[in-house]
Design an enzyme around this catalytic site. Structure first.
Site, PDB file in Angstrom:
ATOM      1  N   PRO A   6     -20.527   0.587  34.835  1.00  0.00           N
ATOM      2  CA  PRO A   6     -21.146  -1.058  34.907  1.00  0.00           C
ATOM      3  C   PRO A   6     -21.554  -0.934  36.285  1.00  0.00           C
ATOM      4  CG  PRO A   6     -19.238  -1.969  34.205  1.00  0.00           C
ATOM      5  CD  PRO A   6     -19.313  -0.446  33.345  1.00  0.00           C
ATOM      6  N   GLU A   7     -22.781  -0.958  36.706  1.00  0.00           N
ATOM      7  CA  GLU A   7     -23.072  -0.848  38.351  1.00  0.00           C
ATOM      8  C   GLU A   7     -22.811  -2.394  38.676  1.00  0.00           C
ATOM      9  OE1 GLU A   7     -25.685   1.442  40.253  1.00  0.00           O
ATOM     10  OE2 GLU A   7     -25.275   3.577  37.980  1.00  0.00           O
ATOM     11  N   HIS A  64      -8.678  -0.111  22.227  1.00  0.00           N
ATOM     12  CA  HIS A  64      -9.352  -0.513  23.442  1.00  0.00           C
ATOM     13  C   HIS A  64      -9.091  -1.084  24.262  1.00  0.00           C
ATOM     14  CE1 HIS A  64      -9.894   4.047  23.453  1.00  0.00           C
ATOM     15  NE2 HIS A  64     -10.336   4.138  22.772  1.00  0.00           N
ATOM     16  N   ARG A  79     -11.997   4.503  29.140  1.00  0.00           N
ATOM     17  CA  ARG A  79     -11.138   5.224  29.827  1.00  0.00           C
ATOM     18  C   ARG A  79     -10.077   4.946  30.315  1.00  0.00           C
ATOM     19  NH1 ARG A  79     -16.642   8.527  32.080  1.00  0.00           N
ATOM     20  NH2 ARG A  79     -15.347  10.058  32.710  1.00  0.00           N
ATOM     21  N   ARG A  81     -25.232  11.908  60.643  1.00  0.00           N
ATOM     22  CA  ARG A  81     -24.278  12.247  59.430  1.00  0.00           C
ATOM     23  C   ARG A  81     -25.955  12.911  59.418  1.00  0.00           C
ATOM     24  NH1 ARG A  81     -21.003   7.661  57.501  1.00  0.00           N
ATOM     25  NH2 ARG A  81     -20.525   8.964  55.842  1.00  0.00           N
TER      26      ARG A  81
END
Length: 271
Positions: free
Chosen positions: A2-3, A91, A110, A152
């Site tokens: 998920p973002e 899970h 995971r 940067r």
DNA sequence: ATGGGCACCTGGCTGC
DNA sequence: TGCAGCCAGGTGCCCA
């Protein structure tokens, strides 16, 4: 994982089932997440009413009468709202039982996700306190990005994914936002022209907002709280499209590796 | 301060 | 068919 759009879709999906309900019990079947679930986590919640479900970056904040739960879905986590008799799947690590009879169930193959309970202001929690601005807030604009990027050398894609710069932009949407802004992902952040940063700030907001409207992006295992995938995948311009023609100019999309993550771009549209 | 690399973990796919 | 190797929506931490 998920973002941000997938986390926001999850937030909207679980909110109606949670808000105003009282937590009856917590069932931790597997405490070994990214951070081990605290021994007293399950004891802190029962009896408390859920006041709200908010989001900060990719964290869900379940605001209780006293304190809040800080929940991260990691790479493969999902939350679903289920009836009490729903069979357990592999899970399914943790359930929160509500007084409505429904339960919030966390699945994460995971185990990169995490849950914390804090009695303090969540914004001061060690996971949240160093975070940059929300991408959909007005604070994210070209002037801000240009200021943060000054001097940067890091590649602009990694700069955009740095949560101290701006939160919520993960691997999919970083490539997509850079494509829409016409910027090469490898370009040093400090060498991106100001006008390009204006475009990038806008394209980041656009792609995230459009993805939220589509319920997020499902590549493999993401599902929303009703078990539905997100539909933004078909609207991706570059992500996981290596070798396929650019949707704008037909040039083959390139795939490179930056910071051990795949990056996709069009060498013709992005300079 | 900044940048780069590693670690955490499981499952699915590819190619030999 | 089996298995080694590689890859995957994240991010904190350690080191130069």
């Amino acid at each position: 994982m998920p973002e941000l759009p997938e986390v926001e879709t999850t937030r909207r999906g679980i909110l109606p089932a949670l808000k105003g309900r009282r937590i009856q019990a917590v069932n931790v079947r597997e405490p070994r997440l990214r951070w081990r679930v605290a021994a007293d986590f399950a004891a802190a919640l029962p009896g408390q009413r859920v006041m709200d479900v908010r989001r900060r970056a990719k964290y869900l904040l379940i605001v209780l009468e006293r304190g809040a739960v800080i929940w991260h879905l990691g790479m493969s986590g999902s939350l679903r709202v289920l009836t009490a008799d729903t069979a357990l799947l592999p899970h399914d690590h943790l359930d929160i039982l509500l007084d409505s009879g429904l339960r919030l169930r966390f699945n994460d193959p995971r185990r990169f996700g995490s849950v914390h309970y804090t009695i303090e202001d969540p914004a001061q929690h060690f996971l949240l306190r160093e975070l940059g601005p929300e991408p959909l807030d007005a604070e994210l604009n070209g002037a801000y990005l240009a200021r943060k990027a000054k001097g940067r050398s890091v590649a602009v894609k990694q700069f955009l994914m740095n949560s101290r710069v701006v939160v919520g932009v993960g691997n999919i949407y970083a490539s997509e936002a850079l494509f829409r802004a016409g910027i090469r992902p490898q370009r040093a952040a400090g060498r991106v022209p100001r006008a390009a940063f204006d475009k990038l700030a806008q394209s980041t907001k656009d792609v995230l907002n459009e993805a939220i409207k589509s319920g997020g992006t499902t590549l493999r295992d993401y599902v929303d709280p009703d078990g539905m995938p997100g539909y933004f995948r078909q609207k991706l311009f570059v992500y996981e499209r290596a070798g396929e023609p650019c949707r704008l100019c037909r040039t083959a999309i390139k795939q490179i590796v930056q910071g051990q993550r795949s990056t996709y771009f069009c060498a013709s549209c992005q300079r």
